[in-house]
Design an enzyme around this catalytic site. Structure first.
Site, PDB file in Angstrom:
ATOM      1  N   CYS A  83      35.736 121.345  71.197  1.00  0.00           N
ATOM      2  CA  CYS A  83      35.875 121.053  69.768  1.00  0.00           C
ATOM      3  C   CYS A  83      34.729 121.600  68.931  1.00  0.00           C
ATOM      4  O   CYS A  83      34.785 121.571  67.706  1.00  0.00           O
ATOM      5  CB  CYS A  83      35.957 119.542  69.564  1.00  0.00           C
ATOM      6  SG  CYS A  83      36.959 118.730  70.803  1.00  0.00           S
ATOM      7  N   HIS A  86      33.096 114.864  62.097  1.00  0.00           N
ATOM      8  CA  HIS A  86      33.968 115.258  63.200  1.00  0.00           C
ATOM      9  C   HIS A  86      35.191 114.338  63.187  1.00  0.00           C
ATOM     10  O   HIS A  86      36.304 114.792  63.318  1.00  0.00           O
ATOM     11  CB  HIS A  86      33.212 115.196  64.526  1.00  0.00           C
ATOM     12  CG  HIS A  86      33.987 115.761  65.665  1.00  0.00           C
ATOM     13  ND1 HIS A  86      34.467 117.048  65.643  1.00  0.00           N
ATOM     14  CD2 HIS A  86      34.399 115.226  66.838  1.00  0.00           C
ATOM     15  CE1 HIS A  86      35.142 117.281  66.770  1.00  0.00           C
ATOM     16  NE2 HIS A  86      35.118 116.193  67.498  1.00  0.00           N
ATOM     17  N   GLU A 109      29.770 108.360  65.796  1.00  0.00           N
ATOM     18  CA  GLU A 109      29.380 109.319  64.749  1.00  0.00           C
ATOM     19  C   GLU A 109      28.848 108.577  63.522  1.00  0.00           C
ATOM     20  O   GLU A 109      27.843 109.000  62.924  1.00  0.00           O
ATOM     21  CB  GLU A 109      30.560 110.211  64.349  1.00  0.00           C
ATOM     22  CG  GLU A 109      30.150 111.254  63.300  1.00  0.00           C
ATOM     23  CD  GLU A 109      31.244 112.254  62.958  1.00  0.00           C
ATOM     24  OE1 GLU A 109      32.401 112.050  63.360  1.00  0.00           O
ATOM     25  OE2 GLU A 109      30.920 113.257  62.294  1.00  0.00           O
ATOM     26  N   LYS A 132      40.557 115.541  59.326  1.00  0.00           N
ATOM     27  CA  LYS A 132      41.495 115.605  60.465  1.00  0.00           C
ATOM     28  C   LYS A 132      42.697 114.683  60.258  1.00  0.00           C
ATOM     29  O   LYS A 132      43.738 114.875  60.886  1.00  0.00           O
ATOM     30  CB  LYS A 132      40.777 115.227  61.770  1.00  0.00           C
ATOM     31  CG  LYS A 132      39.856 116.337  62.298  1.00  0.00           C
ATOM     32  CD  LYS A 132      39.328 116.011  63.677  1.00  0.00           C
ATOM     33  CE  LYS A 132      38.471 117.140  64.248  1.00  0.00           C
ATOM     34  NZ  LYS A 132      37.110 117.182  63.661  1.00  0.00           N
ATOM     35  N   HIS A 174      43.575 117.930  64.686  1.00  0.00           N
ATOM     36  CA  HIS A 174      42.388 118.445  65.367  1.00  0.00           C
ATOM     37  C   HIS A 174      42.683 119.867  65.841  1.00  0.00           C
ATOM     38  O   HIS A 174      43.523 120.063  66.713  1.00  0.00           O
ATOM     39  CB  HIS A 174      42.036 117.535  66.538  1.00  0.00           C
ATOM     40  CG  HIS A 174      40.656 117.758  67.082  1.00  0.00           C
ATOM     41  ND1 HIS A 174      39.916 118.901  66.806  1.00  0.00           N
ATOM     42  CD2 HIS A 174      39.865 116.989  67.874  1.00  0.00           C
ATOM     43  CE1 HIS A 174      38.743 118.817  67.417  1.00  0.00           C
ATOM     44  NE2 HIS A 174      38.681 117.663  68.064  1.00  0.00           N
ATOM     45  N   PHE A 228      34.030 117.579  73.662  1.00  0.00           N
ATOM     46  CA  PHE A 228      34.108 117.150  75.047  1.00  0.00           C
ATOM     47  C   PHE A 228      33.115 117.998  75.837  1.00  0.00           C
ATOM     48  O   PHE A 228      32.930 119.181  75.555  1.00  0.00           O
ATOM     49  CB  PHE A 228      35.512 117.414  75.605  1.00  0.00           C
ATOM     50  CG  PHE A 228      36.522 116.371  75.248  1.00  0.00           C
ATOM     51  CD1 PHE A 228      36.156 115.180  74.649  1.00  0.00           C
ATOM     52  CD2 PHE A 228      37.854 116.579  75.528  1.00  0.00           C
ATOM     53  CE1 PHE A 228      37.099 114.215  74.335  1.00  0.00           C
ATOM     54  CE2 PHE A 228      38.813 115.621  75.226  1.00  0.00           C
ATOM     55  CZ  PHE A 228      38.425 114.446  74.627  1.00  0.00           C
TER      56      PHE A 228
END
Lengths: 419, 96
Positions: free
Chosen positions: A169, A308, A319, A340, A345, A405
């Site tokens: 990502c 994010h 976050e 998002k 995503h 990830f």
């Protein structure tokens, strides 16, 4: 060190076929999320997707029909960004102009189609069975992760150093940051940065579904299924598309009289070394602090963070805590949103897409909302610009977070380009 | 039939000038295909007849007609001496 200016933006996203329509939809909180088609769902009920608003191929010159969909998106976004920057084919300094691409999983469509054909042919009638092993000779160069970068370099004759970053990502956020560094440190004078992803395929969908990170379908409105920072959030929705930025040294941009849309001022990157998929506050905070230090800015000088914000249970809380830790008291004046909720995503394309949206917020003074945020999680304590865009804001600088990830964190800061 | 199939591919997909085929002894090397272009062309045949043609680069030094004759002999070798009607082979999804 020279400063680095963004002189062109491009995108083809679930929200629109270009920057202008995509940003307008983000501001309007218009969601592109819908139920996945039966062909994509492999019999699984209730899968969601955020498909691109337009097909990439009709936007391109003929000849790219066989290219992987991720490459087609990348070429379409690059085309808009280069036109926006007013750069035509093969600039005179092409050896100092590189291509930097971020992609999470290049070639998913090519690979999926290859296996689908292989399995169908093997299981088919006897006459056809022997054909299973005959696959298209360009299967490998079409599915290789650096195919989009290669095709863009060929298309524009760009011969400077460049790389393809596959960091899940954070892929294209890192591509943008590394391109910025290459220009700052004098390896290049310009770079075309592209983030791209196209993995709305049956094989990818079942794999993502197995990871239990995908949003559940909202009972009333499937388009409202991705709900970052909301108590009722249940995960993200896979999207597809690409975004591109033309970066140039200030000297190069000024020499040719280019219009600067923003200065890319800070980049931070870190690794959590903690868990394969779970995020960590310390790593995220470290990336944000690095970006601020590199931009030589205080947290209070940032007005907007494009988070994010994947709408996973753990991700949004971590976050939020990381932003609160880094910004301290300045977080009270900070607007944070996750777009998002409406574009899904885009994995490898997410970093470039969200940086470009943040730059358009900087230019316009309009901050896109976090759509569908009706009931904020009490552990998420920031101002997430719920539901409605905020217009007429005085924005000097923006931040875009991308946390991957694998524990890779990237943070980018853009600010007004001083004349 | 094979010659038509290959010519059709070369003209429509590989953008080879159709006038080149007026020359009776045109060489494969004069069609302007690089090595990747050559194997893409062979795939048109391989996909339809279900086998991989061996040692493709030798065609670069042959005439077009000699190449077609060689390919035909390979197709027959894989199909009990027959040259099957390609219409009888449906193209599986995702072949391209």
């Amino acid at each position: 060190m020279t400063s680095v200016l963004a002189t062109g933006l491009g995108m083809i996203s679930p929200l629109g076929a270009d920057c202008k329509t995509s940003f307008a939809a983000a501001l309007a909180g218009q969601s592109a999320i819908r139920r996945a088609s039966a062909e994509l769902s492999a019999g699984l009920p209730d899968l969601l997707m955020a498909p691109a608003a337009a097909e990439p191929l009709p936007l391109l010159e003929s000849g790219y029909a066989g290219s992987d969909r991720a490459a087609q998106f990348a070429l379409a976004a690059a085309q808009e960004a280069m036109a926006d920057a007013g750069i035509s084919q093969a600039p005179a300094d092409a050896g100092r102009f590189g291509v930097f691409v971020g992609v999470g999983f290049g070639g998913a469509h090519t690979l999926d189609a290859m296996y689908a054909r292989y399995c169908a042919t093997l299981g088919g009638d006897e006459n056809n069975r022997r054909r299973a092993a005959v696959v298209h000779p360009l299967s490998v160069p079409r599915m290789m992760a650096n195919a989009p970068g290669a095709l863009i370099s060929l298309r524009y004759g760009l011969r400077g150093m460049g790389n393809t970053y596959s960091v899940a990502c954070a892929s294209s956020a890192i591509a943008a940051g590394e391109a910025m560094r290459a220009i700052r440190h004098g390896y290049l004078d310009a770079a075309l940065v592209v983030g791209t992803e196209a993995m709305l395929t049956p094989g990818s969908m079942v794999a993502w579904n197995a990871l239990r990170v995908m949003a559940r379908v909202h009972a009333v409105d499937p388009a409202a299924s991705c709900r970052p920072f909301d108590r009722a959030r249940s995960g993200f929705v896979l999207g597809e598309g690409a975004a591109a930025l033309v970066l140039e040294s200030r000297v190069r941009a000024e020499r040719r009289g280019a219009r600067a849309r923003a200065e890319l001022a800070g980049y931070g990157a870190s690794a959590d070394a903690g868990h394969l998929t779970q995020p960590a506050q310390a790593g995220q905070a470290a990336a944000m602090r690095q970006a601020l230090a590199q931009a030589d800015m205080e947290p209070g000088q940032i007005q907007y963070v494009n988070a994010h914000g994947t709408a996973t249970e753990v991700g949004d809380v971590v976050e939020s805590q990381a932003i609160a830790e880094v910004f301290g008291s300045a977080s009270r004046q900070l607007a944070v949103s996750s777009t998002k909720a409406v574009h899904g995503h885009l994995i490898g394309a997410a970093g470039a897409l969200e940086l470009a949206l943040a730059i358009m917020a900087l230019e316009s003074g309009s901050i896109p909302p976090t759509a569908h945020l009706l009931d904020p999680d009490p552990r998420c304590t920031l101002d997430y610009v719920p539901l409605e865009a905020r217009h007429g804001c005085r924005i000097e600088a923006v931040m875009s977070n991308s946390f991957a990830f694998g524990g890779s964190n990237a943070c980018l800061i853009a600010r007004r380009a001083e004349p | 039939m094979l010659a038509q199939l290959i010519k059709h591919y070369l003209i429509t997909s590989a953008k080879v000038d159709p006038a080149k085929f007026d020359q009776p002894d045109i060489k494969v090397a004069d069609l302007g295909l690089d090595s990747l272009g050559l194997i893409e062309m062979l795939f048109e045949v391989e996909d339809k007849f279900g086998f991989q043609i061996a040692d493709p680069m030798r065609y670069q030094s042959m005439t077009f007609d000699a190449m077609v004759a060689d390919i035909e002999s390979q197709v027959r070798a894989h199909h009990n001496g027959e040259l099957p009607d390609i219409a009888a082979f449906d193209s599986p999804a995702g072949a391209r």
